[in-house]
Design a protein around this motif. Structure first.
Motif: not given
Length: 542
Positions: A229-236
């Protein structure tokens, strides 16, 4: 410009061919000559050779050995053997040695020029193909981040996968994770952007946020990040080394280090960020449920605050989200409907609806969400395909437009299944009608234009399809290739004219598109085993 090297131990032949090819302007050749094999190698040692036109039997270094040595110097070189011997063992040995072609000296200049032209065409096609591959690889490198993001988002949204399919995709997309091992998950949200930050720079700051994260984790973990999203990051994440005596260490380490990541974002980026840290490892098949849970955590309770650090609590979350997990796959259901995949649709439909089966009360929140999700999918499909009016005119459309029309969740499930079956059946019928119409129009065009252009390209233009697709569609629907059908129509027309009219054989050939009598005779004999005149005489006798 391509280079041709002519080699023969008979000077008259070499000089004659040398002068011949220098006069053939359309081939655009630089022509070189040698009178024996070793001299030819000296020329090839100084200049790139594209086509070798060589005799086979020569004293010293014969043509086959010259070809082998030339291949080491110029692997792309095409070799044509020129010989006065029409013996099978010569031809067999030359072809086994890797020659492109074999031509007899007695076949004449025209045949020799055509073989060289063929070699040049193949070199040109190979160069064009390699250029296409290079461009594709270059474009793939540019597109790789986007392709990775699309694929991983599909997984996170519930797209089914197996370890084997993931392994293939991970390899092609260069994803640095093991497809058979579980993963840790963490997510970040930028709580407030700096007021002086231009919108175009936000993606750069998300990238910087990932750099900070990797500073703390890259030495011990394989990581993959995704700005979803424009303000979100996910890490695996997956630990590089696993300690079987302390399997909980990676989770503890990540939980402890996230606070340092948060502080670094505040200090170096001047951005307040909130984080969610997974409390366990997750199998790939469950990522869609976890991803949904993370998204919900950011939007409720403490997750709405600034610079929070939350821990995913599966047991509590699952209790609160009972039955919602399967709803994350509704997007895939819409894809199956759009792509006309009934088998996949109904398998997925059962997978979504069965966990909700105990919700007999349609007013239950999850059951109500299921109804509106399905109604939205079907209404959107009907609208896009101009089917809404047709279906609203039918009896029983009420349950699509109002959930109050359903007595129970079970009734609702049966209704939408029945609606999907109707749509798939209608789509199949429509496909058959369109296909039959296309085939009818193609056949009509062929019948009316036997003396004109009935090439695949022209036929495809007449029905507004691509040549490849028209050829495949025709074969699928009729079991016969278009080429065979055209030949069949031409042959039938010729037979009828030969047997029932006094038209001259040349006129019969012209009527089916053969202006040259010899071509018509060859075509007719290929299918009837007799000449047009023999067929006419035989018919008259009977």
């Amino acid at each position: 410009m391509y280079r041709l090297l002519i080699v023969d131990d008979e000077p008259a032949i070499v000089d004659g061919l040398y002068n011949l090819f220098r006069s053939v302007d359309e081939l655009d050749l630089e022509v070189y000559k040698a009178y024996e094999g070793y001299e030819a190698l000296q020329v090839a040692g100084k200049l790139r050779v594209d086509v070798l036109l060589s005799d086979i039997e020569m004293p010293g270094l014969n043509g086959i050995e010259l070809h082998r040595q030339l291949q080491r110097l110029w692997p792309r070189c095409r070799t044509i053997f020129l010989s006065g011997y029409n013996y099978f063992h010569y031809i067999q040995e030359s072809m086994r040695g890797g020659a492109l072609d074999y031509v007899l000296k007695t076949e004449g200049d025209e045949a020799i020029v055509e073989v060289v032209a063929k070699a040049i065409r193949q070199i040109t096609e190979q160069s064009q193909f390699e250029e296409l591959i290079r461009n594709a690889k270059s474009q793939m490198t540019v597109a790789l981040p986007m392709l990775r993001k699309e694929y991983m988002l599909d997984l996170l949204n519930g797209d089914p996968s197996t370890a084997a399919s993931r392994r293939a995709q991970f390899a092609s997309l260069d994803i640095p994770l093991a497809p058979e091992r579980p993963v840790l998950m963490a997510a970040a949200r930028v709580d407030a952007w700096r007021p002086d930050l231009p919108p175009r720079d936000k993606s750069l700051f998300l990238y910087s946020l990932n750099n900070i994260f990797e500073e703390f984790f890259a030495h011990s973990y394989r990581t993959f990040h995704l700005a979803f999203a424009s303000d979100r990051v996910l890490w695996l994440l997956q630990p590089v080394l696993e300690d079987p005596t302390d399997p909980g260490h990676p989770i503890r380490y990540m939980s402890e280090m996230i606070e340092s990541v948060q502080a670094a974002c505040r200090t170096y980026l001047q951005l307040p960020c909130s984080f969610i840290v997974g409390s366990q490892t997750y199998e790939w098949e469950s990522l869609s449920v976890v991803f949904e849970r993370f998204s919900l955590l950011f939007g409720r309770g403490l997750g709405q605050g600034s610079e929070t650090i939350l821990t995913d609590r599966p047991a509590l979350a699952e209790e609160r989200q009972h039955g919602r997990a399967s709803l994350t796959k509704m997007r895939l259901l819409a894809q199956c409907l759009e792509r006309k995949q009934p088998e996949k649709f109904f398998l997925l439909y059962d997978e979504i609806m069965m966990p909700l089966a105990e919700r007999t009360d349609l007013q239950a929140s999850v059951a109500l969400e299921a109804y509106y999700s399905l109604a939205s999918i079907f209404l959107s499909y009907l609208n896009r395909n101009d089917l809404l009016q047709r279906f609203t005119d039918r009896p029983g459309v009420g349950p699509l437009l109002s959930y109050e029309e359903h007595a129970s969740f079970s009734d609702m499930t049966k209704y939408f299944r029945s609606l999907a079956e109707s749509l798939f059946a209608e789509s199949e019928d429509e496909t058959k009608l369109v296909s039959n119409d296309v085939i009818g129009r193609v056949r009509a065009y062929i019948g009316a234009n036997l003396t004109g252009d009935v090439s695949l390209t022209r036929l495809a233009e007449s029905v507004y399809l691509t040549p490849f697709y028209l050829s495949r569609l025709y074969k699928q629907q009729t079991g016969q290739s278009l080429t065979d059908y055209i030949s069949e129509v031409k042959l039938k027309t010729a037979m009828e004219m030969l047997a029932g009219t006094s038209a001259k054989i040349q006129e019969v050939g012209a009527a089916i598109g053969y202006d040259t009598p010899s071509y018509f005779a060859r075509f007719f004999k290929k299918y009837t085993q007799m000449t047009p005149q023999q067929y006419r005489d035989l018919h008259r006798k009977t």
